[in-house]
Write a protein that holds these residues in place. Structure first.
Motif, PDB file in Angstrom:
ATOM      1  N   UNK A  17       0.815  -1.213   0.000  1.00 45.09           N
ATOM      2  CA  UNK A  17       0.000   0.000   0.000  1.00 45.09           C
ATOM      3  C   UNK A  17       0.852   1.269   0.000  1.00 45.09           C
ATOM      4  N   UNK A  18       2.170   1.095   0.084  1.00 45.18           N
ATOM      5  CA  UNK A  18       3.077   2.242   0.050  1.00 45.18           C
ATOM      6  C   UNK A  18       3.905   2.197  -1.224  1.00 45.18           C
ATOM      7  N   UNK A  19       3.965   3.307  -1.919  1.00 39.72           N
ATOM      8  CA  UNK A  19       4.787   3.405  -3.119  1.00 39.72           C
ATOM      9  C   UNK A  19       5.764   4.561  -2.944  1.00 39.72           C
ATOM     10  N   UNK A  20       6.988   4.290  -3.287  1.00 41.56           N
ATOM     11  CA  UNK A  20       8.039   5.289  -3.198  1.00 41.56           C
ATOM     12  C   UNK A  20       8.514   5.605  -4.613  1.00 41.56           C
ATOM     13  N   UNK A  21       8.491   6.870  -4.976  1.00 47.57           N
ATOM     14  CA  UNK A  21       8.929   7.305  -6.294  1.00 47.57           C
ATOM     15  C   UNK A  21      10.145   8.214  -6.101  1.00 47.57           C
ATOM     16  N   UNK A  22      11.260   7.857  -6.717  1.00 47.20           N
ATOM     17  CA  UNK A  22      12.490   8.620  -6.519  1.00 47.20           C
ATOM     18  C   UNK A  22      13.213   8.839  -7.839  1.00 47.20           C
ATOM     19  N   UNK A  23      13.899   9.967  -7.920  1.00 43.31           N
ATOM     20  CA  UNK A  23      14.842  10.229  -8.998  1.00 43.31           C
ATOM     21  C   UNK A  23      16.233  10.085  -8.404  1.00 43.31           C
ATOM     22  N   UNK A  24      17.118   9.448  -9.153  1.00 42.59           N
ATOM     23  CA  UNK A  24      18.466   9.235  -8.649  1.00 42.59           C
ATOM     24  C   UNK A  24      19.503   9.813  -9.606  1.00 42.59           C
ATOM     25  N   UNK A  25      20.655  10.083  -9.053  1.00 48.42           N
ATOM     26  CA  UNK A  25      21.810  10.517  -9.822  1.00 48.42           C
ATOM     27  C   UNK A  25      23.033   9.874  -9.186  1.00 48.42           C
ATOM     28  N   UNK A  26      23.718   9.063  -9.965  1.00 52.32           N
ATOM     29  CA  UNK A  26      24.915   8.371  -9.451  1.00 52.32           C
ATOM     30  C   UNK A  26      24.618   7.631  -8.140  1.00 52.32           C
ATOM     31  N   UNK A  34       6.556  10.017  -1.669  1.00 53.18           N
ATOM     32  CA  UNK A  34       5.965   8.784  -1.164  1.00 53.18           C
ATOM     33  C   UNK A  34       4.451   8.880  -1.206  1.00 53.18           C
ATOM     34  N   UNK A  35       3.788   7.769  -1.503  1.00 51.38           N
ATOM     35  CA  UNK A  35       2.328   7.753  -1.567  1.00 51.38           C
ATOM     36  C   UNK A  35       1.814   6.511  -0.849  1.00 51.38           C
ATOM     37  N   UNK A  36       0.904   6.711   0.083  1.00 49.21           N
ATOM     38  CA  UNK A  36       0.307   5.602   0.826  1.00 49.21           C
ATOM     39  C   UNK A  36      -1.173   5.501   0.503  1.00 49.21           C
ATOM     40  N   UNK A  51      -2.462   9.257   0.637  1.00 48.03           N
ATOM     41  CA  UNK A  51      -1.753  10.292   1.369  1.00 48.03           C
ATOM     42  C   UNK A  51      -0.393  10.473   0.702  1.00 48.03           C
ATOM     43  N   UNK A  52      -0.087  11.696   0.342  1.00 39.33           N
ATOM     44  CA  UNK A  52       1.210  12.016  -0.233  1.00 39.33           C
ATOM     45  C   UNK A  52       2.098  12.482   0.911  1.00 39.33           C
TER      46      UNK A  52
END
Length: 84
Positions: A17-26, A34-36, A51-52
């Protein structure tokens, strides 16, 4: 960002039920959203809601629209999944 999610994960709080969205560099996270998904009771009726949280961008990269880019992806994914 100095946040440690290990205790939260060990407590069983990091579920499907939890999703984590990330941008990465190196291999470093430079922006995150994060969205629940949760069930809310309103007037005796169960409703699915989101919930954001955990919205942040590396201080040196703020103002570049990175969080906006993630939000656009989140909303596009939300629409594609047909989630309420």
């Amino acid at each position: 960002f100095g946040i440690d999610f290990r205790a939260w994960y060990r407590a069983g709080e990091w579920t499907e039920r939890y999703r984590c969205y990330s941008l990465t560099s190196y291999r470093n996270i430079i922006s995150n959203v994060g969205m629940s998904r949760m069930t809310l009771m309103t007037d005796g009726t169960a409703r699915e809601a989101y919930q954001i949280g955990t919205v942040m961008t590396d201080e040196d990269r703020q103002g570049l629209g990175l969080a906006t880019r993630i939000f656009k992806h989140v909303f596009k994914q939300h629409d594609a999944d047909g989630l309420p």
